[in-house]
Design a protein around this motif. Structure first.
Motif, PDB file in Angstrom:
ATOM      1  N   GLN B  36       0.729  -1.095   0.109  1.00 58.27           N
ATOM      2  CA  GLN B  36      -0.092  -0.175   0.175  1.00 58.27           C
ATOM      3  C   GLN B  36       0.938   1.330  -0.033  1.00 58.27           C
ATOM      4  N   GLU B  37       1.999   0.884   0.630  1.00 57.43           N
ATOM      5  CA  GLU B  37       3.162   2.464   0.817  1.00 57.43           C
ATOM      6  C   GLU B  37       3.677   2.559  -0.634  1.00 57.43           C
ATOM      7  N   GLY B  38       3.589   1.482  -1.678  1.00 57.21           N
ATOM      8  CA  GLY B  38       4.225   1.716  -2.652  1.00 57.21           C
ATOM      9  C   GLY B  38       5.871   1.786  -2.654  1.00 57.21           C
ATOM     10  N   VAL B  39       6.579   2.371  -3.654  1.00 57.64           N
ATOM     11  CA  VAL B  39       7.993   2.508  -3.743  1.00 57.64           C
ATOM     12  C   VAL B  39       8.434   4.050  -3.620  1.00 57.64           C
ATOM     13  N   SER B  40       9.457   4.196  -3.228  1.00 55.47           N
ATOM     14  CA  SER B  40      10.076   5.400  -2.959  1.00 55.47           C
ATOM     15  C   SER B  40      10.740   6.056  -4.441  1.00 55.47           C
ATOM     16  N   MET B  41      11.045   7.006  -4.688  1.00 53.77           N
ATOM     17  CA  MET B  41      11.651   7.606  -5.726  1.00 53.77           C
ATOM     18  C   MET B  41      13.100   6.970  -5.771  1.00 53.77           C
ATOM     19  N   ARG B  42      13.565   6.878  -4.867  1.00 52.87           N
ATOM     20  CA  ARG B  42      15.158   6.412  -4.548  1.00 52.87           C
ATOM     21  C   ARG B  42      14.923   5.020  -5.019  1.00 52.87           C
ATOM     22  N   THR B  43      14.043   4.117  -4.939  1.00 56.29           N
ATOM     23  CA  THR B  43      13.750   2.796  -5.304  1.00 56.29           C
ATOM     24  C   THR B  43      13.879   2.907  -7.079  1.00 56.29           C
ATOM     25  N   LEU B  44      13.163   3.760  -7.289  1.00 55.90           N
ATOM     26  CA  LEU B  44      12.931   3.757  -9.029  1.00 55.90           C
ATOM     27  C   LEU B  44      14.053   4.224  -9.722  1.00 55.90           C
ATOM     28  N   LEU B  45      14.693   5.268  -9.072  1.00 50.18           N
ATOM     29  CA  LEU B  45      16.066   5.534  -9.453  1.00 50.18           C
ATOM     30  C   LEU B  45      17.044   4.525  -9.750  1.00 50.18           C
ATOM     31  N   ARG B  46      17.184   3.626  -8.806  1.00 42.88           N
ATOM     32  CA  ARG B  46      17.963   2.565  -8.833  1.00 42.88           C
ATOM     33  C   ARG B  46      17.550   1.533  -9.853  1.00 42.88           C
ATOM     34  N   HIS B  47      16.302   1.289  -9.789  1.00 45.63           N
ATOM     35  CA  HIS B  47      15.636   0.338 -10.815  1.00 45.63           C
ATOM     36  C   HIS B  47      15.900   0.777 -12.233  1.00 45.63           C
ATOM     37  N   LEU B  48      15.602   2.169 -12.415  1.00 49.96           N
ATOM     38  CA  LEU B  48      16.151   2.758 -13.959  1.00 49.96           C
ATOM     39  C   LEU B  48      17.517   2.629 -14.103  1.00 49.96           C
ATOM     40  N   GLY B  49      18.422   2.877 -13.261  1.00 52.67           N
ATOM     41  CA  GLY B  49      19.756   2.996 -13.338  1.00 52.67           C
ATOM     42  C   GLY B  49      20.242   1.668 -14.079  1.00 52.67           C
ATOM     43  N   LYS B  50      19.785   0.569 -13.362  1.00 47.11           N
ATOM     44  CA  LYS B  50      20.117  -0.774 -13.969  1.00 47.11           C
ATOM     45  C   LYS B  50      19.723  -0.970 -15.444  1.00 47.11           C
ATOM     46  N   GLN B  51      18.755  -0.344 -16.135  1.00 46.89           N
ATOM     47  CA  GLN B  51      18.322  -0.367 -17.370  1.00 46.89           C
ATOM     48  C   GLN B  51      18.958   0.525 -18.408  1.00 46.89           C
ATOM     49  N   GLN B  56      28.491   4.545 -19.508  1.00 45.77           N
ATOM     50  CA  GLN B  56      28.870   6.021 -19.677  1.00 45.77           C
ATOM     51  C   GLN B  56      27.806   6.968 -19.939  1.00 45.77           C
ATOM     52  N   ASP B  57      26.577   6.219 -20.096  1.00 44.07           N
ATOM     53  CA  ASP B  57      25.235   7.072 -20.209  1.00 44.07           C
ATOM     54  C   ASP B  57      24.485   7.212 -18.818  1.00 44.07           C
ATOM     55  N   VAL B  58      24.940   6.474 -17.730  1.00 33.50           N
ATOM     56  CA  VAL B  58      24.556   6.730 -16.329  1.00 33.50           C
ATOM     57  C   VAL B  58      24.373   8.134 -15.995  1.00 33.50           C
ATOM     58  N   GLN B  59      25.882   8.800 -16.377  1.00 35.24           N
ATOM     59  CA  GLN B  59      25.765  10.185 -15.725  1.00 35.24           C
ATOM     60  C   GLN B  59      24.974  11.197 -16.375  1.00 35.24           C
ATOM     61  N   LEU B  60      24.264  10.678 -17.650  1.00 35.83           N
ATOM     62  CA  LEU B  60      23.531  11.759 -18.390  1.00 35.83           C
ATOM     63  C   LEU B  60      22.378  11.977 -17.375  1.00 35.83           C
ATOM     64  N   MET B  61      21.926  10.987 -16.688  1.00 35.65           N
ATOM     65  CA  MET B  61      20.580  11.337 -16.003  1.00 35.65           C
ATOM     66  C   MET B  61      20.927  11.155 -14.581  1.00 35.65           C
ATOM     67  N   LEU B  62      21.770  10.487 -14.059  1.00 37.32           N
ATOM     68  CA  LEU B  62      21.902  10.113 -12.646  1.00 37.32           C
ATOM     69  C   LEU B  62      23.167  10.631 -11.925  1.00 37.32           C
ATOM     70  N   ALA B  63      23.390  11.216 -10.783  1.00 37.27           N
ATOM     71  CA  ALA B  63      24.584  11.527 -10.136  1.00 37.27           C
ATOM     72  C   ALA B  63      24.221  11.345  -8.613  1.00 37.27           C
ATOM     73  N   GLY B  64      25.124  10.360  -8.128  1.00 38.95           N
ATOM     74  CA  GLY B  64      24.828  10.038  -6.771  1.00 38.95           C
ATOM     75  C   GLY B  64      23.697   9.077  -6.610  1.00 38.95           C
ATOM     76  N   ASP B  65      22.509   9.375  -5.607  1.00 40.23           N
ATOM     77  CA  ASP B  65      21.670   8.524  -5.292  1.00 40.23           C
ATOM     78  C   ASP B  65      20.370   9.214  -5.871  1.00 40.23           C
TER      79      ASP B  65
END
Lengths: 372, 105
Positions: B36-51, B56-65
Motif C-alpha cells: 500500500q505504501e508503494g515505492v520510493s523515488m529512490r528505489t525507482l531511480l535505482r531500478h532505472l539505473g540498472k536499465q 557511460q550513459d548513466v551520468q547523463l541522468m543520474l548523479a550519486g543517489d
C-alpha cells in the motif's frame, strides 16, 4: 507528500517550485508569472518598439520554441505592435535537426508566423558536413559560429526585419559570463549579460569579432532554463532536443555543470552571476572601436578589410584547392543574395524542401555555436 | 509485490533508454514497505539505473543517489521538489516524467 498550496493564489496545489525564489506555484500562476516576467524584461530593457519586424532565430529547440510562443502571446496581450517572423538556419548537418526543422514548420502553423530558412550551402557554398570533411573536428565550431551569426543577420535583413531575437536564457548567460571570466575576456564580459546588443548604436559582435548589422534582443535573458522547460511542458509545446553531431562538449560543459550545481544550492545564484557582470564596470584595455566598413570580397558589413566569414572560406579553399574551380567560395554579395532571396530559390528555401536544419538561437552545446 | 508506474523520458533522455519515451515499469516493493505504501523515488531511480545499457550513459541522468542537476522530475505533473524529492512515495498507476534541460535550445 502532498504539494503545498500555491504561494500566489493560495487556492490550487502547487505544481512547480520556482528556481530563483524557491516559491511554490500552481500551474496557472506559474504560466502567468512566467509571461509577466518576460514582459517585464522586454519593457525594462526597451527591447521592442511599435512597428518592429522581429526575426526570431528558430531552431525547433526548447528556448526558441518557447520564445516564439511567448512573444506571440505577449504581442497580443500587451499590444507591442510588432510583427514576428521565424528564421531558421540550415547548417547542413545530416542526421541532426532534420526533425527540428519539422518542429519549426509546425510552429509556423501553430503560432501563425511566416518561416524562412537560410542555408550555409546556399549562402557560402559549403555545408557543415563538407566543412568537417575538409577541416576535421578541431575548429569546425568556429566556422559554424561565424557562419550562423552572419547567416541569421543576412536572413533577417533579407526579410526586412528590424531586429533579431534569440532564445538565450539566464543559465546560458551565466555560463557565458563565467567562460569570459576564465578567458579573461573583460570586454566581452561587460556586454555578454545584456538583454540586447546594438540597440543604442553599439554593434553586436561575435566571438571572432564579426559584426551584426541588426540589433539583437534576448527576451529570455532573465528566465531560468528550468522555467522554460516547465513552461513548454505545461503548455504542451513541442520542441526538439537532439544534440549537434559535432558538439565536443568542452569548456561550456564544465561550466554548465557548475551553474546547475550552484543553482541547486542557492536558486538566485544563476541570476546573481548574470547581474554581477551587468553591474560591473569593467575597465577594459583601451582599444579603439572597430571602424565599420564593407568586406571587399562579399560587400557585407565588416570591421576588417575582409570579413571573418570570407576569411574562413579562404581557409577552406586552401584546404581543398580543387574546389575553387567549380565554385569560388565567397558568400553571395548583397545584391546576389537579395536577388536569390526574391526568387526564393538560392538563399531562402521553404522548410519543407530542406533536408536538414538546425537553427540559430544557440542550438549546439559547444561554446562557439551557443553564442552565435 | 511490485508497483506499476508509467515513466516518461524526454529532453534527450529517451536516447539512453532505447529511444523509448513512454514506458511501463514494474518496481519491486521493498521489504520494509507494505504494498500500500508503494515505492520510493529512490528505489525507482535505482531500478532505472540498472536499465541503462551503456555505463557511460548513466551520468547523463543520474548523479550519486539522485538525478543529475538539470534533469527535472515531475510526479503526476508536479515538480518533485514539492513532493519530497527522492523520498517521494509512488503508488500504482503514478506517472513520473524525467525531463532533461541539458541540451541546446
Amino acid at each position: 507528500m502532498a504539494p503545498p498550496l500555491c504561494s500566489a493564489c493560495a487556492s490550487a496545489p502547487a505544481a512547480a517550485l520556482r528556481p530563483a525564489t524557491r516559491t511554490p506555484v500552481c500551474r496557472a500562476c506559474f504560466i502567468a508569472q512566467f509571461e509577466e516576467e518576460v514582459h517585464a524584461t522586454i519593457v525594462s530593457a526597451s527591447l521592442f518598439a511599435p512597428g518592429d519586424r522581429v526575426a526570431i532565430g528558430a531552431s525547433g529547440g526548447k528556448d526558441s520554441t518557447v520564445l516564439a510562443y511567448v512573444l506571440g502571446e505577449l504581442n497580443k496581450r500587451h499590444n507591442y505592435g510588432i510583427e514576428l517572423l521565424l528564421l531558421s538556419i540550415d547548417e547542413g548537418i545530416a542526421g541532426y535537426r532534420d526533425d527540428s526543422l519539422m518542429t519549426v514548420v509546425q510552429n509556423e502553423t501553430d503560432y501563425n508566423m511566416p518561416l524562412s530558412v537560410v542555408s550555409y550551402k546556399q549562402l557560402y557554398g559549403w555545408s557543415m558536413d563538407e566543412i568537417v570533411k575538409a577541416v576535421g573536428l578541431r575548429n569546425n565550431c568556429t566556422f559554424c559560429g561565424v557562419f550562423r551569426r552572419q547567416a541569421l543577420d543576412r536572413g533577417a535583413e533579407l526579410l526586412g526585419a528590424t531586429k533579431v531575437a534569440t532564445g538565450h536564457n539566464a543559465d546560458d548567460a551565466a555560463e557565458t559570463v563565467l567562460l569570459n571570466v576564465t578567458r579573461g575576456d573583460t570586454a566581452r564580459l561587460a556586454r555578454c549579460a545584456s538583454a540586447s546588443t546594438g540597440l543604442s548604436g553599439d554593434r553586436a559582435a561575435g566571438d571572432e569579432g564579426e559584426v551584426s548589422s541588426l540589433p539583437r534582443v534576448k527576451p529570455l535573458m532573465r528566465t531560468y532554463e528550468k522555467d522554460i522547460v516547465l513552461y513548454a511542458r505545461f503548455n504542451r509545446l513541442k520542441y526538439f532536443s537532439t544534440e549537434c553531431t559535432y558538439a565536443p562538449g568542452a569548456a561550456r560543459g564544465h561550466v554548465r555543470d557548475f551553474v546547475k550545481n550552484i543553482e541547486r544550492l542557492r536558486g538566485d545564484a544563476v541570476m546573481s552571476v548574470v547581474g554581477s557582470a551587468e553591474d560591473m564596470h569593467v575597465v577594459a584595455p583601451k582599444t579603439t572601436a572597430p571602424k565599420l566598413g564593407k568586406c571587399r570580397v562579399c560587400g557585407y558589413l565588416a570591421s576588417r578589410p575582409v570579413c571573418k566569414a570570407c576569411d574562413l572560406l579562404r581557409e577552406l579553399d586552401r584546404k581543398l584547392p580543387g574546389r575553387r574551380a567549380e565554385s569560388a567560395s565567397a558568400p553571395l554579395n548583397n545584391s546576389e543574395a537579395a536577388a536569390a532571396f526574391d526568387a526564393r530559390k538560392l538563399v531562402v528555401e521553404r522548410a519543407g524542401n530542406a533536408s536538414t536544419a538546425c537553427g540559430g538561437g544557440g542550438v549546439c552545446t559547444n561554446e562557439v555555436c551557443n553564442k552565435a | 509485490m511490485s508497483t506499476r508506474l508509467f515513466v516518461e523520458f524526454t529532453g534527450g533522455l529517451e536516447a539512453i533508454f532505447d529511444n523509448q519515451k513512454q514506458t511501463e515499469q514494474h518496481v519491486a516493493t521493498e521489504s520494509s514497505q507494505t504494498p500500500q505504501e508503494g515505492v520510493s523515488m529512490r528505489t525507482l531511480l535505482r531500478h532505472l539505473g540498472k536499465q541503462i545499457k551503456k555505463p557511460q550513459d548513466v551520468q547523463l541522468m543520474l548523479a550519486g543517489d539522485t538525478v543529475r542537476p538539470g534533469v527535472l522530475v515531475l510526479v503526476n505533473e508536479t515538480d518533485w521538489e514539492l513532493t519530497g524529492g527522492i523520498d517521494t512515495m509512488l503508488n500504482d498507476g503514478d506517472c513520473v516524467a524525467f525531463v532533461s534541460t541539458l541540451h541546446g535550445g
